[in-house]
Design a protein around this motif. Structure first.
Motif, PDB file in Angstrom:
ATOM      1  N   LEU A 212     -38.333  48.469   5.423  1.00  0.00           N
ATOM      2  CA  LEU A 212     -38.938  48.468   6.754  1.00  0.00           C
ATOM      3  C   LEU A 212     -40.116  49.422   6.827  1.00  0.00           C
ATOM      4  O   LEU A 212     -41.122  49.130   7.474  1.00  0.00           O
ATOM      5  CB  LEU A 212     -37.901  48.833   7.818  1.00  0.00           C
ATOM      6  CG  LEU A 212     -36.968  47.709   8.232  1.00  0.00           C
ATOM      7  CD1 LEU A 212     -35.886  48.224   9.159  1.00  0.00           C
ATOM      8  CD2 LEU A 212     -37.747  46.580   8.888  1.00  0.00           C
TER       9      LEU A 212
ATOM     10  N   ASN B 117     -39.304  40.179  11.445  1.00  0.00           N
ATOM     11  CA  ASN B 117     -40.479  41.042  11.369  1.00  0.00           C
ATOM     12  C   ASN B 117     -41.097  41.363  12.733  1.00  0.00           C
ATOM     13  O   ASN B 117     -41.375  42.524  13.034  1.00  0.00           O
ATOM     14  CB  ASN B 117     -41.535  40.412  10.456  1.00  0.00           C
ATOM     15  CG  ASN B 117     -42.729  41.308  10.285  1.00  0.00           C
ATOM     16  OD1 ASN B 117     -42.630  42.350   9.656  1.00  0.00           O
ATOM     17  ND2 ASN B 117     -43.851  40.916  10.855  1.00  0.00           N
TER      18      ASN B 117
ATOM     19  N   ARG C 282     -42.974  47.669   5.285  1.00  0.00           N
ATOM     20  CA  ARG C 282     -43.346  46.549   6.142  1.00  0.00           C
ATOM     21  C   ARG C 282     -44.132  47.035   7.370  1.00  0.00           C
ATOM     22  O   ARG C 282     -45.182  46.494   7.716  1.00  0.00           O
ATOM     23  CB  ARG C 282     -42.069  45.811   6.569  1.00  0.00           C
ATOM     24  CG  ARG C 282     -42.280  44.569   7.370  1.00  0.00           C
ATOM     25  CD  ARG C 282     -40.975  43.812   7.496  1.00  0.00           C
ATOM     26  NE  ARG C 282     -40.664  43.090   6.277  1.00  0.00           N
ATOM     27  CZ  ARG C 282     -41.188  41.905   5.973  1.00  0.00           C
ATOM     28  NH1 ARG C 282     -42.013  41.314   6.793  1.00  0.00           N
ATOM     29  NH2 ARG C 282     -40.849  41.300   4.851  1.00  0.00           N
TER      30      ARG C 282
ATOM     31  N   GLN D 262     -48.441  46.762   8.454  1.00  0.00           N
ATOM     32  CA  GLN D 262     -48.852  46.005   9.642  1.00  0.00           C
ATOM     33  C   GLN D 262     -49.358  46.850  10.789  1.00  0.00           C
ATOM     34  O   GLN D 262     -49.921  46.320  11.734  1.00  0.00           O
ATOM     35  CB  GLN D 262     -47.684  45.145  10.110  1.00  0.00           C
ATOM     36  CG  GLN D 262     -47.324  44.104   9.075  1.00  0.00           C
ATOM     37  CD  GLN D 262     -46.117  43.322   9.481  1.00  0.00           C
ATOM     38  OE1 GLN D 262     -46.150  42.613  10.475  1.00  0.00           O
ATOM     39  NE2 GLN D 262     -45.044  43.447   8.713  1.00  0.00           N
TER      40      GLN D 262
ATOM     41  N   TYR E 119     -39.056  43.926  14.640  1.00  0.00           N
ATOM     42  CA  TYR E 119     -39.175  45.287  14.105  1.00  0.00           C
ATOM     43  C   TYR E 119     -40.493  45.927  14.527  1.00  0.00           C
ATOM     44  O   TYR E 119     -40.525  47.089  14.940  1.00  0.00           O
ATOM     45  CB  TYR E 119     -39.120  45.293  12.573  1.00  0.00           C
ATOM     46  CG  TYR E 119     -37.859  44.762  11.960  1.00  0.00           C
ATOM     47  CD1 TYR E 119     -36.612  45.273  12.301  1.00  0.00           C
ATOM     48  CD2 TYR E 119     -37.898  43.761  11.007  1.00  0.00           C
ATOM     49  CE1 TYR E 119     -35.453  44.783  11.715  1.00  0.00           C
ATOM     50  CE2 TYR E 119     -36.755  43.275  10.409  1.00  0.00           C
ATOM     51  CZ  TYR E 119     -35.533  43.788  10.770  1.00  0.00           C
ATOM     52  OH  TYR E 119     -34.398  43.304  10.188  1.00  0.00           O
TER      53      TYR E 119
ATOM     54  N   LEU F 140     -35.483  40.499   6.849  1.00  0.00           N
ATOM     55  CA  LEU F 140     -36.582  41.344   7.291  1.00  0.00           C
ATOM     56  C   LEU F 140     -37.819  40.512   7.614  1.00  0.00           C
ATOM     57  O   LEU F 140     -38.521  40.787   8.587  1.00  0.00           O
ATOM     58  CB  LEU F 140     -36.904  42.413   6.254  1.00  0.00           C
ATOM     59  CG  LEU F 140     -36.190  43.750   6.447  1.00  0.00           C
ATOM     60  CD1 LEU F 140     -34.692  43.640   6.478  1.00  0.00           C
ATOM     61  CD2 LEU F 140     -36.629  44.760   5.414  1.00  0.00           C
ATOM     62  N   LYS F 141     -38.053  39.498   6.824  1.00  0.00           N
ATOM     63  CA  LYS F 141     -39.199  38.617   7.095  1.00  0.00           C
ATOM     64  C   LYS F 141     -38.978  37.841   8.396  1.00  0.00           C
ATOM     65  O   LYS F 141     -39.883  37.737   9.222  1.00  0.00           O
ATOM     66  CB  LYS F 141     -39.417  37.660   5.927  1.00  0.00           C
ATOM     67  CG  LYS F 141     -40.665  36.830   6.083  1.00  0.00           C
ATOM     68  CD  LYS F 141     -40.993  36.052   4.851  1.00  0.00           C
ATOM     69  CE  LYS F 141     -42.309  35.321   5.062  1.00  0.00           C
ATOM     70  NZ  LYS F 141     -42.740  34.608   3.874  1.00  0.00           N
TER      71      LYS F 141
END
Length: 122
Positions: free
Chosen positions: A113, A38, A116, A120, A41, A34-35
């Motif tokens: 997600l 990122n 995350r 952001q 996404y 996921l990082k």
């Protein structure tokens, strides 16, 4: 050529005695993916949000968070796209682990997600 696992950052998350296999997989495999992915996404979600609601930027933070949660829960195409981006970065052995409990891992992927994206998207 670098392997998929070489691309991932080692997050060095603590491992406790009572950490189960699912949590280990989440912390050692899914979180680094996921990082790594990122920016993809975020770009995909922003595109999705602006296609669905042209005034996304004018929504309040609470409205944006509700939109994010609703979108990730109800839009199967979006969910499948984001999950596909994630599992596409798994190696064969990791795919076997993922397939052993894909429903649980998908829930974890979407939950991570969601957090995350919320952190952001302003």
């Amino acid at each position: 050529m670098a392997s998929k696992t070489d691309l991932r950052e080692n997050l060095s998350l603590p491992i406790f005695e009572n950490t189960n296999e699912t949590e280990l997989f989440q912390n050692q495999v899914l979180r680094p993916i996921l990082k790594l992915q990122n920016d993809i996404y975020i770009l995909i979600f922003k595109d999705y949000a602006f296609r669905k609601t042209s005034d996304f930027d004018s929504l309040t933070t609470v409205q944006k968070f509700d939109f994010i949660d609703q979108s990730l829960q109800k839009d199967n195409a979006l969910r499948n796209t984001l999950i596909g981006i994630t599992i596409g970065m798994l190696i064969l052995e990791e795919i076997k682990t993922y397939l052993s409990d894909s429903k649980s891992y998908n829930k974890r992927i979407i939950a991570m997600l969601s957090q995350r994206i919320k952190s952001q998207i302003k």
